[in-house]
Motif scaffolding. Structure first.
Motif, short mmCIF file in Angstrom:
data_model
loop_
_atom_site.label_atom_id
_atom_site.label_comp_id
_atom_site.label_asym_id
_atom_site.label_seq_id
_atom_site.Cartn_x
_atom_site.Cartn_y
_atom_site.Cartn_z
N ASN A 151 29.16 41.55 46.31
CA ASN A 151 30.17 40.53 45.78
C ASN A 151 29.98 39.12 46.21
N HIS A 174 28.05 39.74 51.41
CA HIS A 174 29.04 40.86 50.59
C HIS A 174 30.54 40.35 51.03
N HIS A 177 35.40 43.93 47.25
CA HIS A 177 35.98 43.55 45.81
C HIS A 177 37.49 43.48 45.88
N SER A 178 38.35 44.17 46.71
CA SER A 178 39.68 44.05 46.65
C SER A 178 39.97 43.15 47.94
N ARG A 179 40.67 42.41 47.69
CA ARG A 179 41.10 41.28 48.55
C ARG A 179 42.03 42.11 49.68
N SER A 189 39.15 49.22 46.02
CA SER A 189 38.79 49.15 44.23
C SER A 189 37.63 50.18 43.96
N GLN A 191 35.06 49.47 42.33
CA GLN A 191 33.78 48.65 42.86
C GLN A 191 33.47 48.73 44.31
N ASP A 192 34.61 48.81 45.25
CA ASP A 192 34.17 49.10 46.71
C ASP A 192 33.88 50.49 46.88
N HIS A 195 30.21 50.52 46.49
CA HIS A 195 29.42 49.95 47.72
C HIS A 195 29.34 51.08 48.77
N THR A 225 32.54 39.26 54.91
CA THR A 225 33.34 40.61 54.77
C THR A 225 33.94 40.32 56.26
N ARG A 436 30.75 41.27 32.39
CA ARG A 436 31.82 40.87 32.75
C ARG A 436 32.54 39.69 32.14
N LEU A 530 36.23 37.66 40.24
CA LEU A 530 36.68 38.84 40.50
C LEU A 530 37.17 39.64 39.13
#
Ligand SMILES: [Zn+2]
Ligand SMILES: [Zn+2]
Length: 600
Positions: A151, A174, A177-179, A189, A191-192, A195, A225, A436, A530
């Protein structure tokens, strides 16, 4: 496998007394299998030293593989200075994610134009082969390579190398994905989770850790990150060792030490076994086989991943559509990606071809001659052939429907759509990746809404100061480069007033506002990258590069919404309650102007 760090700095090279221990060169890591296969991860300025080292080794010809995560400067600037590429007889393979626009070769050649550098890419002496990658698995000699999209604001791949019974993951650059998860205040999330699966059980993970959690508060959407989150992800992934890298250029050696110390203290308090250290230029890590290696059979978690294909031209798409205009439109969209096209006009022909040919996608349409598309789809699923059961089958239709679920329809392509929209979606179906970019459904009162819109007699009219004034105020009040009054027409959105934007209209399938008018509340997209509805939208990946959107749905006295007053920015942002109310107030002023000329 032996891993050596040649560049560990993020964003820009930062040599100097404060970075002497962890190093000032940008991203570059060398990995060698026991049998001598050389894989270089990223080619930032650290590649200069690595190149010299290889030249001095006396090995000739030099053969190696360069895996580029993405083409941001700090990951490719060492390429023109990597000596082994100049030596005749040497052979190098360069891999990078396949971009949506220019190819890898063009991106690299760009930084070697004469204005920037005296030697062009064509003049390099070694034999160089370029490979465009998507998510998947492939092999380089005795090293098995897996890729996963990271991401990041550029198209970026992470790499997992497996050889000699050990595994190394390189995940740079990277951002989680979730803030909320990145900040340590929320859960990860889906997607995380992907990962983390990607890093699962690795002996060594080299992970982006550019920021502290506090610094990250100002860096949402920058694609990096926080240290604490990198540690948490590796812990969840059951990783043995974590090398923090992509050190911020503002980070001194002492500060890096302090960060590591903090991490170790909190890990030991929690009784965790993960070993964490900061990657330092010149550092060598030797990895030996352990019981941690992921089992060969553990590939189910990657089942959503397409195998790496050299190009889309190896894929065949069957268009089973009788309507010539429609079939032609889809064919052209697919051919833009060099896909091979087969055509069939009847259900029988479709089934015959599916049975005899290896296909990557079948597109049918509602009005198919000689049969019903749902029936054809069911017949495909009922065939006793493996490749027919998981073959993507898409139906072109006028309205979304859930009727297809039980006969195995993969997805719908809904009218009206532009060639570009069809192309993006076809590519995703063929590659079995997630597209997306989603076109907004029609509002329930669409016919009524269009009628009311036309009655306003505003479409295709001249610029009017009474609307210009409002978009000008909106742009200033919200400090955004673009503010618009949009009218969502049948298959386009037309701008009645456009502050900061030159096109006068866009296709409806690209229109953010087509989503906004589905509701009566302000719609806010804090970061388009996102958001699964917008991340691949051409207005996001191309000009004007929308990252933030906020739209107020204008409402007419009869309750329909002709369009919006909206704000657009190229940075991720948010609006607080006060600002949302201000947008609503300005929107009501637009409504007033719109209806002022309506007959009573
Ligand atoms: Zn970077
Ligand atoms: Zn980057």
């Amino acid at each position: 496998m032996k891993v050596r760090f040649w560049g560990t700095r993020g964003s820009i090279a930062k040599p100097g007394s404060s970075t002497v221990r962890f190093g000032g060169n940008t991203s570059c890591v060398e990995a060698r299998s026991a049998s001598g296969t050389i894989v270089i991860l990223d080619c930032g300025t650290g590649a200069h030293g690595l190149g010299q080292d290889l030249m001095e080794s006396g090995v000739h010809p030099l053969r190696g593989h360069i895996l580029i995560t993405h083409t941001h400067w700090d990951h490719i600037q060492g390429i023109p200075f990597f000596d082994p590429l100049f030596g005749p007889g040497n052979e190098w393979d360069i891999y990078a994610p396949r971009g949506l626009g220019s190819s890898l070769r063009e991106s690299l050649a760009g930084q070697m134009q004469y204005t920037y550098f005296p030697v062009t890419l064509e003049e390099l002496g070694a034999a160089i082969r370029y490979h465009d990658l998507v998510e998947g698995v492939f092999e380089i000699g005795d090293i098995k390579v897996r890729t996963l999209y990271m991401n990041h604001p550029a198209l970026t791949l992470g790499y997992r190398l497996e050889a000699d019974g050990v595994s190394v993951v390189y995940a740079c650059d990277h951002e989680p994905h979730s803030r909320q998860y990145a900040q340590g205040t929320g859960t990860m999330s889906e997607q995380d989770r992907r990962h983390i699966e990607f890093m699962g059980g690795a002996d060594l993970v080299i992970h982006d850790a550019q920021y502290t959690t506090v610094e990250y508060t100002d860096k949402f959407g920058w694609g990096h990150t926080p240290v604490a989150c990198a540690v948490d992800m590796c812990r969840s992934a059951g990783v043995s060792r974590l090398a923090l890298t992509h050190h911020d250029p503002l980070r001194s050696d002492d500060h890096v030490d302090a960060l590591c110390e903090d991490v170790r203290t909190s890990l030991s308090q929690a009784g965790r076994s993960l070993a964490v250290f900061a990657a330092a230029e010149g550092m060598v890590v030797e990895l030996e086989a352990s019981s941690n290696i992921k089992e060969e059979g553990d590939s189910e978690s990657f089942s959503a991943v397409a195998p790496i294909e050299p190009a889309l031209q190896d894929h065949q798409v069957l268009i089973g559509i009788a309507d010539e205009t429609l079939a032609e439109k889809i064919q052209q969209a697919a051919q833009a990606d060099n896909l091979r096209i087969l055509r069939a006009e009847t259900s029988q022909d479709v089934l015959g071809i599916v049975r005899s040919t290896r296909l990557s996608l079948v597109i049918l349409d509602d009005g198919q001659v000689g049969g019903n598309a749902l029936e054809t789809c069911r017949a495909i699923r009922d065939m006793d052939i493996d490749h027919a059961r998981d073959l993507p089958v898409v139906i072109v239709t006028d309205a979304d429907s859930d009727a297809g679920a039980d006969v195995g329809v993969t997805d719908w392509l809904i009218h009206p759509f532009t060639a570009e929209y069809a192309r993006t979606r076809v590519r995703a179906w063929v590659m079995r990746s997630v597209c997306r970019w989603g076109r907004a459904p029609f509002p329930e009162n669409e016919a009524h809404r269009i009628e009311a819109l036309k009655a306003l007699q505003l479409l295709d009219t001249k610029i009017e100061e009474r609307f210009e004034r409002i978009t000008r105020i909106a742009a200033a009040a919200f400090d955004v480069p673009i503010a618009l009054v949009t009218l969502v027409d049948q298959d386009r959105q037309w701008f009645k007033s456009r502050f900061g934007l030159s096109p006068t209209e866009t296709p409806r399938d690209q229109a953010f506002c087509a989503h906004t008018i589905l509701d009566t509340e302000v719609m806010i997209v804090r970061d388009t990258l996102l958001d699964p509805r917008f991340a691949d939208n051409p207005l996001v990946i191309g000009q004007p590069r929308i990252r933030f959107y906020a739209g107020y749905p204008l409402t007419l006295p009869n309750g329909t919404s002709p369009g919006t007053l909206c704000l657009v920015d190229t940075r991720p942002r948010d609006l607080d309650e006060v600002k949302i109310n201000l947008l609503r107030d300005l929107g009501k002023m637009v409504e007033r102007e719109m209806t002022a000329t309506l007959p009573a």
